[in-house]
Write an enzyme that holds these catalytic residues in place. Structure first.
Site: not given
Ligand code: NAD
Length: 272
Positions: A157, A170
């Site tokens: 990401s 995350y």
């Protein structure tokens, strides 16, 4: 008519979290390029079977099966690889894609929220790629289908480099993927295994629905994207298919950002 691209013909790919969003688009893109695809799901059997059917009904595609496994459970991952190898003979490409978010301010984050995200997003990727590497090493080169012994793609990401308040679990999981991927490259490149990451920006999928489902949210999101549109899963699918193929043979140990420029500090466009 566009000619079918057969660059993955005769190869088999496993895509974790392949039943929705980015994983579904990656499964379809690999299938269209001729690969057999093992579509992993944990909770969305019908969706996984639907993607599998879509691949199976198209004669230019490889074949597909849907296989259930929780990527954070070692025995599930081992069993999924066994099923895939029994069905297609071997695995050539591993797309470690499954992931989730459990957001909370850090001082309110429970250990369970922390651990669930790390277990799925980081340990889940470790378990999948470990099984893939074992199979690559056991099986040996297949020069008739690829110049590499095997290909691994981690779905990372932009948050492997952009800190994310309220999402520390995350961001930490994606930061961990960088060193996992680069260490694997260093360790296994001599065996001709390629290991890379794709780092998507904002892609329209169920994981971030609240960021795009209203006009207002989308407008706010676009302020973070120099290219001024949210990404679609197919933006990632096409990169994954190319990165799995010999067309990108010399790319190893790299993260490819697919983010419309999100990592180019759009906040500084007007002098900060
Ligand atoms: P998604 O929610 O549509 O897909 C995630 C998939 O992972 C789902 O199919 C889900 O069922 C599966 N999954 C979750 N826990 C699992 C488990 N324990 N075992 C097996 N599968 C499990 O969201 P997405 O956007 O397609 O996310 C795919 C990957 O892309 C994730 O790793 C995510 O972090 C990453 N990503 C997404 C974006 C984005 O903007 N959508 C941006 C950057 C990175």
């Amino acid at each position: 008519m566009q000619k079918p691209n057969e660059r993955l013909k005769g190869q088999t790919a496993i895509v974790t979290g392949g039943s929705s969003g980015i994983g579904a688009a990656v499964s379809l893109a690999l299938g269209k390029d001729g690969a057999n695809v093992i579509i992993n799901y944990n909770s969305h059997k019908e969706e996984a079977e639907q993607i599998s059917e879509e691949i199976n009904k198209d004669s230019i595609c490889g074949k597909a099966i849907a296989v259930k496994a929780d990527v954070s459970v070692e025995k599930d991952v081992i069993a999924m690889f066994k099923t895939g190898i029994e069905e297609f003979g071997t695995i050539d490409i591993c797309i470690a894609n499954a992931g989730l978010q459990q957001d909370a301010a850090l001082h309110e984050m429970t250990l369970k929220q922390w651990q669930t995200v790390i277990d799925v997003n980081l340990t889940g990727q470790f378990l999948a790629v470990r099984e893939a590497i074992k199979e690559f090493m056991k099986r040996g080169m297949r020069p008739e289908v690829s110049k590499s012994l095997g290909k691994i793609i981690h779905m990372s990401s932009v948050h492997q480099i952009i800190p994310w308040a309220g999402h520390a679990n995350y961001a930490a999981s994606k930061g961990g993927i960088v060193m996992l991927m680069e260490s694997i490259c260093q360790e296994y490149a001599p065996f001709k295994i390629r290991c890379n990451s794709i780092a998507p920006g904002a892609i329209r999928t169920p994981i971030n629905r609240e960021a795009w489902e209203t006009e207002m949210a989308l407008e706010k999101l676009n302020k973070l994207i120099p290219y001024k549109r949210i990404g679609i899963p197919e933006d990632i699918g096409s990169v994954a298919a190319w990165l799995s193929s010999d067309e990108s043979e010399y790319i190893n140990g790299t993260t490819i950002f697919v983010d419309g420029g999100m990592t180019c500090y759009p906040g500084f466009t007007t002098n900060g």
